[in-house]
Design a protein around this motif. Structure first.
Motif, PDB file in Angstrom:
ATOM      1  N   ILE A   1       0.846  -1.210   0.000  1.00  0.00           N
ATOM      2  CA  ILE A   1       0.000   0.000   0.000  1.00  0.00           C
ATOM      3  C   ILE A   1       0.873   1.250   0.000  1.00  0.00           C
ATOM      4  O   ILE A   1       0.696   2.165  -0.798  1.00  0.00           O
TER       5      ILE A   1
ATOM      6  N   LEU B   1     -14.017  -2.572   7.205  1.00  0.00           N
ATOM      7  CA  LEU B   1     -12.913  -1.631   7.396  1.00  0.00           C
ATOM      8  C   LEU B   1     -13.029  -0.516   6.371  1.00  0.00           C
ATOM      9  O   LEU B   1     -12.856  -0.718   5.173  1.00  0.00           O
ATOM     10  N   ASP B   2     -13.403   0.685   6.838  1.00  0.00           N
ATOM     11  CA  ASP B   2     -13.458   1.816   5.911  1.00  0.00           C
ATOM     12  C   ASP B   2     -12.039   2.310   5.638  1.00  0.00           C
ATOM     13  O   ASP B   2     -11.162   2.195   6.510  1.00  0.00           O
ATOM     14  N   LYS B   3     -11.845   2.841   4.443  1.00  0.00           N
ATOM     15  CA  LYS B   3     -10.515   3.325   4.071  1.00  0.00           C
ATOM     16  C   LYS B   3     -10.655   4.635   3.305  1.00  0.00           C
ATOM     17  O   LYS B   3     -11.411   4.698   2.335  1.00  0.00           O
ATOM     18  N   GLU B   4      -9.934   5.675   3.778  1.00  0.00           N
ATOM     19  CA  GLU B   4      -9.937   6.959   3.079  1.00  0.00           C
ATOM     20  C   GLU B   4      -8.483   7.366   2.856  1.00  0.00           C
ATOM     21  O   GLU B   4      -7.679   7.281   3.785  1.00  0.00           O
ATOM     22  N   VAL B   5      -8.200   7.830   1.675  1.00  0.00           N
ATOM     23  CA  VAL B   5      -6.814   8.203   1.360  1.00  0.00           C
ATOM     24  C   VAL B   5      -6.742   9.698   1.085  1.00  0.00           C
ATOM     25  O   VAL B   5      -7.518  10.215   0.275  1.00  0.00           O
ATOM     26  N   LEU B   6      -5.839  10.379   1.782  1.00  0.00           N
ATOM     27  CA  LEU B   6      -5.535  11.784   1.461  1.00  0.00           C
ATOM     28  C   LEU B   6      -4.262  11.770   0.626  1.00  0.00           C
ATOM     29  O   LEU B   6      -3.310  11.074   0.963  1.00  0.00           O
ATOM     30  N   GLY B   7      -4.271  12.535  -0.471  1.00  0.00           N
ATOM     31  CA  GLY B   7      -3.056  12.624  -1.270  1.00  0.00           C
ATOM     32  C   GLY B   7      -3.012  11.561  -2.336  1.00  0.00           C
ATOM     33  O   GLY B   7      -4.039  11.054  -2.785  1.00  0.00           O
ATOM     34  N   VAL B   8      -1.805  11.232  -2.719  1.00  0.00           N
ATOM     35  CA  VAL B   8      -1.638  10.346  -3.857  1.00  0.00           C
ATOM     36  C   VAL B   8      -1.763   8.882  -3.425  1.00  0.00           C
ATOM     37  O   VAL B   8      -1.317   8.508  -2.355  1.00  0.00           O
ATOM     38  N   GLU B   9      -2.392   8.103  -4.259  1.00  0.00           N
ATOM     39  CA  GLU B   9      -2.555   6.669  -4.026  1.00  0.00           C
ATOM     40  C   GLU B   9      -1.289   6.005  -4.549  1.00  0.00           C
ATOM     41  O   GLU B   9      -1.064   5.947  -5.758  1.00  0.00           O
TER      42      GLU B   9
ATOM     43  N   ILE C   1      -9.979  10.629  -1.341  1.00  0.00           N
ATOM     44  CA  ILE C   1     -10.887  11.721  -0.936  1.00  0.00           C
ATOM     45  C   ILE C   1     -10.610  12.920  -1.838  1.00  0.00           C
ATOM     46  O   ILE C   1      -9.440  13.273  -1.966  1.00  0.00           O
TER      47      ILE C   1
END
Lengths: 87, 87
Positions: free
Chosen positions: B28, B71-79, B87
């Motif tokens: 990840i 399991l919720d998952k939120e990404v700030l910025g680059v994946e 987001i």
């Protein structure tokens, strides 16, 4: 909600990011924090982090479950900060 | 079970640890893997990691939920590796 946050942030910004997370959550290990956050705490925290990171380069992941009890945690090795069980 | 693994391992051992995790899970970001594991896969993986790490110095955390949907998952910025929502 209970959160586990992991981040992969440029060395120029990582200390500032760490300082903000420390205000809201427990430090677990390098680039990993855990903690219970209300919706408004999460929104404030997210806003402050967005002001620091470069969204074209850095990555911050918020994993969450409705409560800590829905998230099992097992630690191999040394507990860098005693908030979980050790195998 | 669905797992998120984070590790804080000495630089001498970290590449070997990463190589083993890559066989079982999705990379990840730096020191973070995700993936579905059966009980026996988890036991094998854990055994191999225990052979590599120094349990008096390194830390590996297995977070798990019964399934990815819990399991919720939120990404700030680059994946850094496209397995979640941004987001």
């Amino acid at each position: 909600m209970y959160y586990v946050v992991v981040y992969d942030v440029n060395v120029d910004r990582v200390n500032e990011v760490k300082k903000v997370f420390r205000e809201y959550m427990d430090w677990i290990q390098n680039s990993v924090f855990e903690g219970q956050l209300t919706r408004s705490e999460k929104e404030k925290l997210e806003g402050r982090i967005k002001e620091i990171i470069d969204t074209s380069e850095d990555m911050v992941v918020f994993y969450s479950t409705r409560a800590e009890k829905y998230l099992d945690k097992e630690v191999l090795g040394v507990e860098k900060s005693p908030t979980g069980t050790v195998i």
